[in-house]
Design a protein around this motif. Structure first.
Motif, mmCIF file in Angstrom:
data_model
loop_
_atom_site.group_PDB
_atom_site.id
_atom_site.type_symbol
_atom_site.label_atom_id
_atom_site.label_comp_id
_atom_site.label_asym_id
_atom_site.label_seq_id
_atom_site.Cartn_x
_atom_site.Cartn_y
_atom_site.Cartn_z
ATOM 1 N N GLY A 224 0.790 -1.536 0.003
ATOM 2 C CA GLY A 224 0.350 -0.279 0.234
ATOM 3 C C GLY A 224 0.882 1.718 -0.359
ATOM 4 N N VAL A 225 2.096 0.996 0.679
ATOM 5 C CA VAL A 225 3.403 2.435 0.848
ATOM 6 C C VAL A 225 3.508 2.424 -0.973
ATOM 7 N N ILE B 116 -2.725 3.675 6.399
ATOM 8 C CA ILE B 116 -1.184 3.538 6.358
ATOM 9 C C ILE B 116 -0.435 4.817 6.400
ATOM 10 N N ALA B 117 -1.000 4.334 4.517
ATOM 11 C CA ALA B 117 0.433 4.767 3.430
ATOM 12 C C ALA B 117 -0.468 6.420 3.445
ATOM 13 N N ASN B 118 -1.741 6.505 3.324
ATOM 14 C CA ASN B 118 -1.224 8.055 3.388
ATOM 15 C C ASN B 118 -1.173 8.963 4.826
ATOM 16 N N ALA B 119 -0.841 8.440 5.480
ATOM 17 C CA ALA B 119 0.254 9.020 6.177
ATOM 18 C C ALA B 119 1.169 9.054 6.637
ATOM 19 N N ARG C 140 0.296 7.134 15.606
ATOM 20 C CA ARG C 140 -1.053 6.302 15.569
ATOM 21 C C ARG C 140 -1.906 6.117 14.770
ATOM 22 N N VAL C 141 -2.637 5.297 13.922
ATOM 23 C CA VAL C 141 -3.217 5.002 12.977
ATOM 24 C C VAL C 141 -3.561 4.139 13.230
#
Length: 295
Positions: free
Chosen positions: A17-18, A242-245, A263-264
């Motif tokens: 995803g990242v 997580i990728a958006n973060a 934290r997500v």
């Protein structure tokens, strides 16, 4: 010139995803994989066709001495530089204190902690030497803040990274390099299609149910569906969450942020609720207070 990123464990789950999100932002990407080259090849092909970016893939057993350094050199050479390191590759092995083996202890320390540090070392040195005001992001876990049965080693190592990143960020701040962590909560690392394709779960596949081995019917409710009902925001996380973060923390919009653990987790650990594993304690068994049988 396109920015360049190395994402460890980028062939599946959160790492995939990242890698996709960074490619969508214009990054050329190098990813590592452990055993399944076909998965890494598919990610590379998708990035090339969908986003028109380069994606190189390398096998790396990051629990082995020197493997991270070798991966780093190959990735930088292929990419022609580096602006961002995302340490993601890791593993969870669930064992209570009375059953821990030295083999698993060494494996987790090397993979989930030592490899992160050594790659941060190589990336920060490269960025300093080449005057790159780059970014380093580690994928840790909400388990670094909350303890769970049979998770002492993994929880402890993630907690160590959450603390260490503050000191490391200070080490490189004068060079304009930022180091941060992203701490996922319960995040879907296998789609139902991927679960269906698996013949069996390994010891680290906490999400596996024996009923998934029956290929005569599709998978209905799984670990992430069941846990998602109890998470404050009503679902388990997705790799893109997580990728958006990661995309945000690596961007200029976060240029004044360093040394944090973001934290997500959809609010997972705010109420102190048990996360548990499929088929084990926690939610599946009604709480941690029930007697456990020592196997």
């Amino acid at each position: 010139m396109n920015k360049k990123a190395l994402v460890t464990g980028g062939s599946r789950g959160i790492g995939k995803g990242v890698a996709l999100a960074l490619a969508a932002e214009g990054y050329d990407v190098a990813i590592s994989y452990f055993s399944k080259e076909e998965e890494a090849k598919e990610v590379s092909k998708y990035i090339s066709e969908k986003f028109g970016r380069e994606c190189y893939y390398f096998q790396a057993s990051l629990d082995k001495p020197g493997a991270g350094h070798e991966l780093f050199d190959k990735a930088v050479e292929a990419l022609g530089g580096l602006d961002l390191l995302v340490n993601n590759a890791g593993q969870t092995i669930c064992e209570p204190i009375y059953s821990i083996t030295e083999e698993n202890l060494d494996h987790l320390i090397n993979l989930d902690f030592k490899s992160f540090i050594m790659l941060m070392r190589d990336a920060s040195k490269y960025m300093i030497d080449h005057n790159i005001r780059g970014s380093i992001i580690n994928i840790t876990s909400s388990r670094g803040e909350r303890a769970y049965p049979e998770c002492g080693i993994y929880c402890g190592l993630k907690a160590a990274l959450n603390h260490a990143v503050q000191a490391f960020a200070l080490d490189v701040s004068s060079y304009g390099i930022r180091i941060n962590n992203v701490a996922p909560g319960a995040t879907r690392v296998r789609t139902k299609e991927e679960l269906f394709a698996m013949e069996k779960g390994e010891s680290s596949d906490y999400f596996w149910k024996d009923e998934f081995a029956d290929k005569s019917k599709p998978i209905g409710s799984d670990f992430w569906d069941e846990l998602g009902e109890a998470i404050p925001l009503g679902r388990s996380g997705l790799p893109e969450d997580i990728a958006n973060a990661v995309v945000f923390l690596s961007s200029d919009k976060a240029s004044y942020i360093t040394g944090i653990t973001l934290r997500v987790d959809g609010g997972l650990i705010i109420p102190g609720m048990p996360e548990g594993f499929a088929g084990q304690g926690g939610l599946a068994a009604g709480g941690w207070g029930r007697p456990q049988l020592i196997k």
